[in-house]
Design a protein around this motif. Structure first.
Motif, PDB file in Angstrom:
ATOM      1  N   ASP A 234      -4.527   0.421   9.315  1.00  0.00           N
ATOM      2  CA  ASP A 234      -5.405  -0.175   8.195  1.00  0.00           C
ATOM      3  C   ASP A 234      -4.150  -0.501   7.175  1.00  0.00           C
ATOM      4  O   ASP A 234      -3.941   0.638   6.545  1.00  0.00           O
ATOM      5  CB  ASP A 234      -6.536   0.409   7.865  1.00  0.00           C
ATOM      6  CG  ASP A 234      -7.466   0.663   9.076  1.00  0.00           C
ATOM      7  OD1 ASP A 234      -7.822  -0.407   9.646  1.00  0.00           O
ATOM      8  OD2 ASP A 234      -8.275   1.427   8.863  1.00  0.00           O
ATOM      9  N   ILE A 235      -3.912  -1.720   6.824  1.00  0.00           N
ATOM     10  CA  ILE A 235      -2.973  -2.111   5.942  1.00  0.00           C
ATOM     11  C   ILE A 235      -3.668  -2.364   4.544  1.00  0.00           C
ATOM     12  O   ILE A 235      -4.339  -3.430   4.340  1.00  0.00           O
ATOM     13  CB  ILE A 235      -2.068  -3.196   6.199  1.00  0.00           C
ATOM     14  CG1 ILE A 235      -1.110  -2.591   7.400  1.00  0.00           C
ATOM     15  CG2 ILE A 235      -1.189  -3.334   5.175  1.00  0.00           C
ATOM     16  CD1 ILE A 235      -0.348  -3.818   7.995  1.00  0.00           C
ATOM     17  N   THR A 236      -3.737  -1.588   3.664  1.00  0.00           N
ATOM     18  CA  THR A 236      -3.992  -1.775   2.342  1.00  0.00           C
ATOM     19  C   THR A 236      -2.903  -1.426   1.005  1.00  0.00           C
ATOM     20  O   THR A 236      -3.145  -1.941   0.021  1.00  0.00           O
ATOM     21  CB  THR A 236      -5.155  -0.867   1.817  1.00  0.00           C
ATOM     22  OG1 THR A 236      -4.966   0.472   2.032  1.00  0.00           O
ATOM     23  CG2 THR A 236      -6.188  -1.189   2.762  1.00  0.00           C
ATOM     24  N   THR A 237      -1.831  -0.624   1.399  1.00  0.00           N
ATOM     25  CA  THR A 237      -0.919  -0.359   0.426  1.00  0.00           C
ATOM     26  C   THR A 237       0.368  -0.622   0.885  1.00  0.00           C
ATOM     27  O   THR A 237       0.668  -0.992   2.212  1.00  0.00           O
ATOM     28  CB  THR A 237      -0.894   1.189  -0.038  1.00  0.00           C
ATOM     29  OG1 THR A 237      -0.766   1.975   1.054  1.00  0.00           O
ATOM     30  CG2 THR A 237      -2.463   1.724  -0.458  1.00  0.00           C
ATOM     31  N   MET A 238       1.655  -0.426  -0.028  1.00  0.00           N
ATOM     32  CA  MET A 238       2.875  -0.518   0.571  1.00  0.00           C
ATOM     33  C   MET A 238       3.231   0.257   1.446  1.00  0.00           C
ATOM     34  O   MET A 238       3.824   0.017   2.720  1.00  0.00           O
ATOM     35  CB  MET A 238       3.738  -0.612  -0.594  1.00  0.00           C
ATOM     36  CG  MET A 238       5.304  -1.006  -0.154  1.00  0.00           C
ATOM     37  SD  MET A 238       5.383  -2.732   0.446  1.00  0.00           S
ATOM     38  CE  MET A 238       6.978  -2.586   1.306  1.00  0.00           C
ATOM     39  N   GLU A 239       2.733   1.558   1.379  1.00  0.00           N
ATOM     40  CA  GLU A 239       3.128   2.816   2.643  1.00  0.00           C
ATOM     41  C   GLU A 239       2.509   2.383   3.759  1.00  0.00           C
ATOM     42  O   GLU A 239       3.221   2.680   4.819  1.00  0.00           O
ATOM     43  CB  GLU A 239       2.610   4.134   1.958  1.00  0.00           C
ATOM     44  CG  GLU A 239       3.007   5.181   2.466  1.00  0.00           C
ATOM     45  CD  GLU A 239       4.571   5.490   2.831  1.00  0.00           C
ATOM     46  OE1 GLU A 239       4.969   5.995   3.901  1.00  0.00           O
ATOM     47  OE2 GLU A 239       5.018   4.891   1.952  1.00  0.00           O
ATOM     48  N   ASP A 240       1.139   1.929   3.656  1.00  0.00           N
ATOM     49  CA  ASP A 240       0.579   1.528   5.198  1.00  0.00           C
ATOM     50  C   ASP A 240       1.638   0.321   5.824  1.00  0.00           C
ATOM     51  O   ASP A 240       1.524   0.282   7.047  1.00  0.00           O
ATOM     52  CB  ASP A 240      -0.519   0.760   4.722  1.00  0.00           C
ATOM     53  CG  ASP A 240      -1.605   1.627   4.146  1.00  0.00           C
ATOM     54  OD1 ASP A 240      -1.484   2.867   4.639  1.00  0.00           O
ATOM     55  OD2 ASP A 240      -2.595   1.497   3.591  1.00  0.00           O
ATOM     56  N   VAL A 241       1.888  -0.625   4.950  1.00  0.00           N
ATOM     57  CA  VAL A 241       2.919  -1.615   5.525  1.00  0.00           C
ATOM     58  C   VAL A 241       4.128  -0.712   6.369  1.00  0.00           C
ATOM     59  O   VAL A 241       4.623  -1.128   7.180  1.00  0.00           O
ATOM     60  CB  VAL A 241       3.551  -2.534   4.483  1.00  0.00           C
ATOM     61  CG1 VAL A 241       4.662  -3.342   4.934  1.00  0.00           C
ATOM     62  CG2 VAL A 241       2.318  -3.330   4.054  1.00  0.00           C
ATOM     63  N   ARG A 242       4.797   0.260   5.615  1.00  0.00           N
ATOM     64  CA  ARG A 242       5.845   0.738   6.129  1.00  0.00           C
ATOM     65  C   ARG A 242       5.411   1.594   7.326  1.00  0.00           C
ATOM     66  O   ARG A 242       5.993   1.506   8.296  1.00  0.00           O
ATOM     67  CB  ARG A 242       6.360   1.851   5.022  1.00  0.00           C
ATOM     68  CG  ARG A 242       7.074   1.207   3.718  1.00  0.00           C
ATOM     69  CD  ARG A 242       7.649   2.306   2.783  1.00  0.00           C
ATOM     70  NE  ARG A 242       8.141   1.986   1.679  1.00  0.00           N
ATOM     71  CZ  ARG A 242       7.736   1.911   0.570  1.00  0.00           C
ATOM     72  NH1 ARG A 242       6.253   2.655   0.380  1.00  0.00           N
ATOM     73  NH2 ARG A 242       7.970   1.465  -0.569  1.00  0.00           N
ATOM     74  N   THR A 243       4.315   2.221   7.233  1.00  0.00           N
ATOM     75  CA  THR A 243       3.811   2.942   8.521  1.00  0.00           C
ATOM     76  C   THR A 243       3.764   2.047   9.643  1.00  0.00           C
ATOM     77  O   THR A 243       4.022   2.188  10.637  1.00  0.00           O
ATOM     78  CB  THR A 243       2.441   3.446   8.054  1.00  0.00           C
ATOM     79  OG1 THR A 243       2.613   4.490   7.269  1.00  0.00           O
ATOM     80  CG2 THR A 243       1.771   4.403   9.490  1.00  0.00           C
ATOM     81  N   ALA A 244       3.075   0.934   9.522  1.00  0.00           N
ATOM     82  CA  ALA A 244       2.684  -0.144  10.355  1.00  0.00           C
ATOM     83  C   ALA A 244       4.325  -0.388  11.187  1.00  0.00           C
ATOM     84  O   ALA A 244       4.451  -0.608  12.336  1.00  0.00           O
ATOM     85  CB  ALA A 244       2.195  -1.081  10.007  1.00  0.00           C
ATOM     86  N   ILE A 245       5.508  -0.751  10.108  1.00  0.00           N
ATOM     87  CA  ILE A 245       6.683  -1.247  10.594  1.00  0.00           C
ATOM     88  C   ILE A 245       7.151  -0.015  11.425  1.00  0.00           C
ATOM     89  O   ILE A 245       7.632  -0.190  12.395  1.00  0.00           O
ATOM     90  CB  ILE A 245       7.536  -1.565   9.348  1.00  0.00           C
ATOM     91  CG1 ILE A 245       6.844  -2.705   8.860  1.00  0.00           C
ATOM     92  CG2 ILE A 245       8.874  -1.706   9.823  1.00  0.00           C
ATOM     93  CD1 ILE A 245       7.592  -3.334   7.573  1.00  0.00           C
ATOM     94  N   VAL A 246       7.112   1.152  11.000  1.00  0.00           N
ATOM     95  CA  VAL A 246       7.880   2.129  11.609  1.00  0.00           C
ATOM     96  C   VAL A 246       7.122   2.489  13.099  1.00  0.00           C
ATOM     97  O   VAL A 246       7.798   2.691  14.156  1.00  0.00           O
ATOM     98  CB  VAL A 246       7.748   3.532  10.898  1.00  0.00           C
ATOM     99  CG1 VAL A 246       8.164   4.602  11.731  1.00  0.00           C
ATOM    100  CG2 VAL A 246       8.580   3.329   9.491  1.00  0.00           C
ATOM    101  N   ARG A 247       5.983   2.327  13.242  1.00  0.00           N
ATOM    102  CA  ARG A 247       5.091   2.369  14.395  1.00  0.00           C
ATOM    103  C   ARG A 247       5.722   1.411  15.306  1.00  0.00           C
ATOM    104  O   ARG A 247       5.811   1.630  16.594  1.00  0.00           O
ATOM    105  CB  ARG A 247       3.607   2.366  14.114  1.00  0.00           C
ATOM    106  CG  ARG A 247       3.174   3.723  13.453  1.00  0.00           C
ATOM    107  CD  ARG A 247       1.827   3.561  13.509  1.00  0.00           C
ATOM    108  NE  ARG A 247       1.068   5.005  13.054  1.00  0.00           N
ATOM    109  CZ  ARG A 247      -0.364   5.029  12.682  1.00  0.00           C
ATOM    110  NH1 ARG A 247      -1.060   4.038  12.719  1.00  0.00           N
ATOM    111  NH2 ARG A 247      -0.632   6.383  12.070  1.00  0.00           N
TER     112      ARG A 247
END
Length: 472
Positions: free
Chosen positions: A211-224
């Protein structure tokens, strides 16, 4: 007068001829930037005729046909028969004198379709029939073309949200050519795009189960998603931007930028967009360094400049041009930020503007890597520069400002599986360039050194740079 495209085409000296025939021509192909659809390889597709093989998705050909005034129904198809589309393309060809397409088309006719007939409106039927016979041969499938072309490795560009099912099928099926995905991040970077919100939430987020809501979520999605690509053999990340800018930002600023657009509160300002893109590029550089991958940065192209045609045909349809915006400061700031963090990856820079040849040539030596030859590379003449004069200009600039012997050679950058003779085109120009230096007494006629030089540029350097076994 030389015969049209004979065995010594583009080779203007005995040294050039020797270097090409005895060394360059024998090297396999490592095509590490391709837009070929992996589904064609997974299904070992067949092509019924030259319209399917050539005109389905090649915007290089489409641009020339439009410039020739050809009606759109013959270009992107749908309303015209394949034979009629090919006829219009053939009628245009004699006016493409000096264009690399003229050489590419005739190299493809010679290498795949056993035809040495100059293509024109008058010869179209003969060429069509001859190609039809060749395409009916048992080995003229997608994988057969890879084998005929001596392609050891092909890296396709794939969206981060792609499920990679076709790559998985290829790996499971034991294709002789290694076919790898490349993590193409343009959709993530383009925060100003109308569909960025939906893409991040429902494509990337869903694919990464995040669930993307923050910049850290963006990073998590990219790494995954990088992990998912790694499972299919990925070795490269590719980013395309109109202009490279680098601005650092606090985490709260990035959260505000991401949240603003995800929550439908307007489009981020130009500066906010650049801060967001800078954070993404920094993350990608770190991840490439950690994984031992290569970061490719294509920049300097203005895309979809004809908004009417973009609305009709979408992106990658041939309505792009070169940008004159300066990216030198942004590139150096990005590379410096990564270098200060001890995570500058092997990087290839591809400028669309030939005026940047010297700029990139001067940047390369500022960011060396111990134990790595040419850690930061200037990619081969890209897109609008992939002409004889463009390739020669890139080779001349790189040789004058850096180490030509460390360059990783060329790629097809094509959507057609029949484009591999573009490697031959480059190799002939390369051998002519080096041969000219030898003939003029600017480099010794040392066969051992010359052989190593040519073979490395054609294949060996790229194999080592990307991290694949040279004997793969």
């Amino acid at each position: 007068m030389k015969r049209f495209m004979d065995e010594d085409f583009l080779l203007e000296s005995e040294t050039a001829q020797r270097l090409y025939h005895e060394h360059a021509a024998k090297m396999p192909i490592l095509d590490f930037h391709s837009h070929v659809n992996p589904r064609e390889i997974a299904e070992d597709a067949r092509y019924r005729n030259l319209a399917e093989a050539w005109l389905t998705a090649d915007h290089y050909k489409w641009r020339l046909m439009r410039t020739d005034g050809v009606e759109e129904k013959y270009i992107t198809g749908g309303r015209a028969a394949g034979r009629d589309r090919f006829q219009k393309f053939a009628e245009m060809m004699p006016r493409a004198v000096g264009n690399p397409m003229y050489a590419w088309v005739h190299l493809e006719l010679l290498r795949y379709f056993h035809s040495h007939v100059p293509l024109s409106g008058e010869t179209a039927e003969e060429v069509w029939q001859q190609a039809g016979i060749a395409l009916a041969e048992p080995d003229m499938t997608a994988r057969g073309v890879l084998k005929k072309s001596h392609v050891r490795l092909l890296a396709t560009v794939d969206d981060p949200a792609d499920d990679l099912k076709w790559h998985a099928a290829i790996r499971a099926d034991g294709c002789e050519t290694a076919v790898l995905p490349t993590f193409r991040v343009d959709a993530i970077l383009d925060i100003a795009a109308d569909d960025w919100q939906n893409y991040m939430l429902y494509s990337l987020g869903a694919a990464a189960d995040t669930d993307i809501t923050t910049m850290e979520d963006v990073r998590t999605a990219i790494v995954r998603r990088l992990d998912a690509f790694a499972a299919q053999g990925c070795r490269l990340v590719d980013a395309g931007v109109a202009c490279v800018r680098y601005y650092e930002a606090e985490e709260y600023e990035l959260d505000d930028i991401v949240g603003k657009y995800l929550n439908g509160k307007g489009t981020p300002t130009p500066l906010e967009q650049e801060k967001y893109r800078s954070a993404i590029l920094l993350l990608l550089g770190k991840e490439c360094s950690r994984r031992g991958w290569v970061l490719e940065l294509h920049y300097g192209a203005l895309r979809n400049v004809n908004t009417k045609r973009f609305a009709q045909f979408g992106t990658a349809a041939g309505f792009d041009c070169i940008s004159s915006r300066d990216s030198a400061e942004g590139i150096t700031r990005l590379l410096d930020a990564l270098d200060r963090l001890e995570c500058l990856p092997r990087t290839i820079l591809y400028p669309a503007n030939p005026a940047d040849n010297a700029v990139i040539g001067s940047i390369l030596g500022a960011f060396p890597g111990e134990g790595i030859r040419g850690k930061v590379q200037q990619g081969a003449a890209w897109w609008f520069n992939n002409t004889r004069s463009g390739i020669e200009a890139q080779l001349t600039s790189l040789a004058g400002l850096g180490l030509l012997g460390t360059t990783v050679g060329t790629v097809t950058d094509s959507r057609s599986l029949f484009s591999f003779p573009r490697h031959e085109y480059y190799r002939r120009i390369l051998c002519n360039f080096i041969g000219g230096l030898v003939e003029r007494g600017e480099y010794p006629d040392d066969e051992k050194q010359l052989a190593r030089l040519v073979e490395d540029i054609c294949y060996g350097n790229a194999a080592r740079f990307i991290g694949v076994d040279k004997n793969q």
